[in-house]
Scaffold this active site. Structure first.
Site, PDB file in Angstrom:
ATOM      1  CE1 TYR A 161     -24.992  38.050  60.549  1.00  0.00           C
ATOM      2  CE2 TYR A 161     -26.844  39.316  60.803  1.00  0.00           C
ATOM      3  CZ  TYR A 161     -25.655  39.095  61.071  1.00  0.00           C
ATOM      4  OH  TYR A 161     -24.729  39.914  61.366  1.00  0.00           O
ATOM      5  CB  THR A 203     -17.132  46.350  57.715  1.00  0.00           C
ATOM      6  OG1 THR A 203     -18.327  45.433  57.618  1.00  0.00           O
ATOM      7  CG2 THR A 203     -17.063  46.845  58.936  1.00  0.00           C
TER       8      THR A 203
END
Length: 259
Positions: free
Chosen positions: A153, A188
């Site tokens: 990532y 989120t």
């Protein structure tokens, strides 16, 4: 009159936590919105919620033909494409580099890097046909330093920085601005739910207590910055990076003195 009247915006990952916030805000500001994503059920629900000026298109950002179809859908439905938000992204399960398998590495880079690259590539002619516009690539604070256990990532988001700056140089004379937003820990499902193959979520590793602004970010925090960067108010800004992290990267904040 609102900021995005008569403009068309394509948001990838448009049914997710941040993406749906962006879609709703652009729509509220008068834009035609094209919701790109792979979850047709959520996409249809969001279109039903918004009503007019909203379309869902199935978009696998790793697939160039899927990108061509999404851009064509935007132009067919609304006549032009003015803004692209490369918001789609995936994270890897946290593990050391030595324990990261190549399939995971490739999957993360395919979505986060190749997906952004293809978006810029395929959307550029449409933005040029519209006499210019804006691209914003959603990166991460992990693109501004190393983070243990998240090598794929981190590498993918560092690559997005380079793509953004290169695109800004190539497209500036076409009146196309390209910038990045680097969110910190935003509340989120991406943060609160473990990635595929993981048992721990990113939020498990971060407490906002030391932040200068001691809370997690909300999707609307990022959305407000995005609306500014894609509007005419930011007409002299390109190739720039905007961190929105409540002070995460600054390190621990000085605690308020008590009386």
């Amino acid at each position: 009159m609102t900021r995005f009247d008569n403009q068309t915006v394509l948001v990838t990952g448009g049914t997710g936590g941040q993406g749906s916030s962006h879609v709703r805000a652009f729509h509220a500001e008068g834009a035609n919105v094209v919701i790109g994503g792979t979850d047709a059920e959520r996409g249809a629900a969001l279109v039903d919620e918004l009503g007019t000026r909203a379309r869902f298109t199935r978009l696998d950002v790793r697939d160039e033909s899927s990108w061509f179809a999404a851009v064509q859908a935007a132009e067919s439905a609304f006549g032009a494409l003015n803004v692209l938000v490369n918001n789609a992204g995936v994270q890897n399960p946290p593990t050391l580099i030595e324990n990261t398998d190549q399939a995971t590495w490739s999957r993360i880079l395919d979505v986060n890097v190749s997906g952004t690259f293809l978006g810029i590539k395929v959307a550029t002619p449409a933005l040029r046909r519209a006499a210019g516009g804006a691209i914003v690539n959603i990166a991460s604070t992990m693109a501004l330093g190393g983070t243990a256990h998240y090598a794929p990532y981190v590498a993918s988001k560092w690559a997005v920085r380079g793509l953004t700056q290169t695109a800004a140089l190539e497209l500036g004379r076409d009146n196309i601005r390209v910038n990045t937003i680097h969110p910190g820990v935003i509340a989120t499902p991406f943060i609160h739910e473990p990635a595929v193959g993981a048992t721990a979520a990113i939020a498990d590793f971060y407490s906002p207590a030391p932040f200068a602004i001691p809370r997690l970010g909300e999707p609307t925090d990022v959305t407000r910055l995005l609306l500014f960067l894609t509007s005419s108010d930011a007409s002299f800004i390109t190739g720039s990076e905007y961190v929105i992290d409540g002070g995460l990267l600054l390190g621990p904040a000085l605690q308020a003195e008590t009386a």
